[in-house]
Design a protein around this motif. Structure first.
Motif, PDB file in Angstrom:
ATOM      1  N   ALA A 231       0.683  -1.240  -0.110  1.00  0.00           N
ATOM      2  CA  ALA A 231      -0.045  -0.125  -0.158  1.00  0.00           C
ATOM      3  C   ALA A 231       1.078   1.583   0.202  1.00  0.00           C
ATOM      4  N   VAL A 232       1.937   1.199   0.673  1.00  0.00           N
ATOM      5  CA  VAL A 232       2.893   2.380   0.608  1.00  0.00           C
ATOM      6  C   VAL A 232       3.413   2.489  -0.749  1.00  0.00           C
ATOM      7  N   GLU A 233       3.787   1.423  -1.190  1.00  0.00           N
ATOM      8  CA  GLU A 233       4.455   1.540  -2.514  1.00  0.00           C
ATOM      9  C   GLU A 233       3.464   2.222  -3.215  1.00  0.00           C
ATOM     10  N   HIS A 234       2.341   1.553  -3.553  1.00  0.00           N
ATOM     11  CA  HIS A 234       1.121   1.937  -4.424  1.00  0.00           C
ATOM     12  C   HIS A 234       0.560   3.311  -4.216  1.00  0.00           C
ATOM     13  N   THR A 235       0.692   3.928  -2.899  1.00  0.00           N
ATOM     14  CA  THR A 235       0.061   5.022  -2.835  1.00  0.00           C
ATOM     15  C   THR A 235       0.880   6.111  -2.850  1.00  0.00           C
ATOM     16  N   ILE A 236       2.057   6.145  -1.936  1.00  0.00           N
ATOM     17  CA  ILE A 236       2.859   7.173  -1.655  1.00  0.00           C
ATOM     18  C   ILE A 236       4.485   6.993  -2.217  1.00  0.00           C
TER      19      ILE A 236
END
Ligand SMILES: NC(=O)CC[C@H](N)C(=O)O
Length: 232
Positions: free
Chosen positions: A20-25
Motif C-alpha cells: 500500500a505504501v509503494e502503491h500510494t505514496i
C-alpha cells in the motif's frame, strides 16, 4: 519519508501495508522484525494486522512485550507517526499507547466485510485529505474489534477530538460510541480496526484508504524534518 512495517510472529497484513505504501505514496519502506531495537530512522511506523502470537491470551497482549514496542513508544514520544491497523491497534492498546481496550465482537464471530466509516475528525495528520463527515468504504476483518473504554475516557476522547473514525450505519462489533479509530492526545498515534491498506485501489473494491497514506506524507512534509529532507 522513511516507513517501517513491523512484523511480529503471526502478522499477516504486513505485505499489504508494504504494498500500500509503494502503491500510494512511493516512499522508502522496510519490514522491521519485532526484535529490532532501533527505529530512529523511521518517520512513520505501521503496526500491521494479523494474529500476532496466535491471538493467545488476548489479541496483542503478548506482542506488546516485543522489544520493538519500546522503540515504538520512544518514536511516539518523539512525535513520529504511528499507525496501528486492526491487530496493530490492539497491540497499541495493550501497550498503553492508546487508551481503552478491545473485547470480542458482540456477535462472538469473526467478521470480514466492507464497512462505511464516517470521518469524525479530518483535522489530524492521518485524515487531512478527507472532508469532515465524509463517508468512506474500508473493510474490516476481526474477531476482537469491540472497542471499550469507561465513561470518563470516552468524555476525554470526545473533548480532545480523538475519535477519528466511527462506523456509519451498522456497527459491526458493538464498539462504544461506534468507535472505529482513535488517536492519542497529541494526534501522532492512530489505531483503527478497519484496514485502509486493503482499500487503496478500486480493483480492491475501494480506494478510500489511499488518502490516509497521502495525508501522513503531506503532514510529514510540513514538519521541520520532512521539509528538510523531502524531495531528496
Ligand atoms: N485482521 C486482524 O488484524 C485481526 C486481528 C485479530 N486477530 C482479531 O481477530 O481481532
Amino acid at each position: 519519508m522513511n516507513v517501517a512495517v513491523l512484523v511480529f510472529p503471526g502478522s499477516n497484513c504486513d505485505i499489504d501495508c508494504y504494498k500500500a505504501v509503494e502503491h500510494t505514496i512511493r516512499q522508502p519502506v522496510e519490514y522491521v522484525w519485532h526484535q529490532a531495537t532501533d527505529l530512529s530512522k523511521f518517520d512513520l511506523i505501521l503496526v500491521p494486522g494479523g494474529f500476532s502470537y496466535g491471538d493467545y491470551l488476548r489479541c496483542g497482549a503478548i506482542a506488546r512485550f516485543s522489544p520493538v514496542m519500546e522503540e515504538v513508544r520512544k518514536a511516539a514520544e518523539a512525535g513520529k507517526y504511528v499507525l496501528g491497523i486492526c491487530n496493530g491497534f490492539q497491540i497499541l492498546l495493550e501497550s498503553g499507547l492508546l487508551p481503552g481496550a478491545m473485547r470480542r465482537n458482540n456477535s462472538l464471530k469473526f467478521k470480514c466485510a466492507p464497512t462505511t466509516l464516517e470521518v469524525a475528525n479530518n483535522d489530524t495528520a492521518f485524515t487531512r485529505d478527507y472532508a469532515a463527515g465524509e463517508k468512506i468504504q474500508i473493510p474490516i476483518a476481526h474477531g476482537e474489534g469491540n472497542y471499550y473504554c469507561d465513561d470518563e475516557t470516552l468524555a476525554r476522547l470526545e473533548a480532545n477530538r480523538q475519535i477519528v473514525f466511527r462506523y456509519s450505519g451498522e456497527n459491526p462489533n458493538g464498539s462504544v460510541a461506534d468507535i472505529a479509530g482513535i488517536t492519542n492526545e497529541r494526534g501522532n498515534v492512530l489505531g483503527m480496526m478497519p484496514h485502509p491498506e486493503r482499500a487503496v485501489d478500486t480493483l480492491l473494491g475501494s480506494s478510500d484508504g489511499k488518502r490516509m497514506f497521502t495525508s501522513v506524507l503531506t503532514a510529514w512534509r510540513g514538519t521541520a524534518h520532512g521539509a528538510a529532507t523531502a524531495g531528496r
